[in-house]
Design an enzyme around this catalytic site. Structure first.
Site, PDB file in Angstrom:
ATOM      1  N   HIS A   1     -11.959   7.495   4.070  1.00 16.99           N
ATOM      2  CA  HIS A   1     -11.297   8.194   2.969  1.00 16.99           C
ATOM      3  C   HIS A   1     -12.212   8.145   1.745  1.00 16.99           C
ATOM      4  CE1 HIS A   1      -6.882   7.777   4.596  1.00 16.99           C
ATOM      5  NE2 HIS A   1      -7.719   8.265   5.489  1.00 16.99           N
TER       6      HIS A   1
ATOM      7  N   GLU B   1     -11.878   7.235  -1.281  1.00 17.93           N
ATOM      8  CA  GLU B   1     -11.866   5.999  -2.069  1.00 17.93           C
ATOM      9  C   GLU B   1     -12.663   4.898  -1.374  1.00 17.93           C
ATOM     10  OE1 GLU B   1      -9.283   7.840  -1.054  1.00 17.93           O
ATOM     11  OE2 GLU B   1      -7.591   7.734  -2.451  1.00 17.93           O
TER      12      GLU B   1
ATOM     13  N   CYS C   1      -3.743   6.445  -0.474  1.00 14.55           N
ATOM     14  CA  CYS C   1      -2.857   6.092   0.634  1.00 14.55           C
ATOM     15  C   CYS C   1      -2.756   4.559   0.689  1.00 14.55           C
ATOM     16  CB  CYS C   1      -3.423   6.647   1.940  1.00 14.55           C
ATOM     17  SG  CYS C   1      -4.844   5.726   2.560  1.00 14.55           S
TER      18      CYS C   1
ATOM     19  N   CYS D   1      -6.144   2.800   1.340  1.00 18.31           N
ATOM     20  CA  CYS D   1      -7.049   2.805   0.192  1.00 18.31           C
ATOM     21  C   CYS D   1      -6.528   1.916  -0.931  1.00 18.31           C
ATOM     22  CB  CYS D   1      -7.257   4.230  -0.309  1.00 18.31           C
ATOM     23  SG  CYS D   1      -8.214   5.225   0.853  1.00 18.31           S
TER      24      CYS D   1
HETATM   25 ZN   LIG Z   1      -6.792   6.626   1.844  1.00 22.64          ZN
END
Ligand SMILES: [Zn+2]
Length: 158
Positions: A55, A57, A85, A88
């Protein structure tokens, strides 16, 4: 007139377009800022790297830690094009970032097919009520490594 925060967010948003248009992953971008300067960038690379944890991040955190040669990002702030999310968010806590700025909300993300709300719901349930089966086994053997860590004299705490 845009303020400095908006400029960093604009960069995170630009990265969300970039990664998506390159076909590397979903429309998510992030930058990490320290002392008023961008030190690391990332966009979602789940598709291109075959990595479900890539992801934006997490990619940005990994870059920032390489740049600073440190696993601790205290003193840094994250600008992400979407509300993080649960994975993250966990990574952000572990990295000890000071603050999160986000553009899209998790509700916006759910509307385009990135629904992580079920993970938040799962986290609120007790283990035995989750969709994902989880069994504790060999806990005594596993704990021996914990005991060794607890007793280890030369460890680097984090
Ligand atoms: Zn994430």
């Amino acid at each position: 007139m845009s303020n400095i925060n908006d400029q960093f967010m604009a960069e995170a948003i630009a990265l969300s377009f970039e990664g998506m248009r390159l076909g590397e992953g979903g429309p998510f971008g992030a930058v990490i800022v320290k002392e008023g300067k961008i030190i690391a960038k990332g966009y979602n690379q789940v598709i291109s790297s075959n990595d479900p944890t890539a992801h934006a991040e997490v990619v940005a955190i990994r870059h920032a830690c390489q740049v600073l040669q440190n696993f601790d990002l205290k003193g840094c702030e994250l600008y992400t094009s979407c509300e993080p999310c649960p994975m993250c968010l966990g990574a952000i806590y572990w990295a000890r970032l000071d603050k999160i700025y986000y553009g899209n909300s998790k509700i916006d993300a759910a509307k385009i097919g990135f629904d992580d709300n079920f993970i938040y719901q799962e986290l609120e349930r007790s283990i035995d009520k989750r969709q994902l089966p989880m069994m504790q086994i060999m806990s005594e053997e596993a704990f021996k490594a914990f005991q060794e860590w607890a007793d280890k004299q030369d460890k680097i705490p984090y």
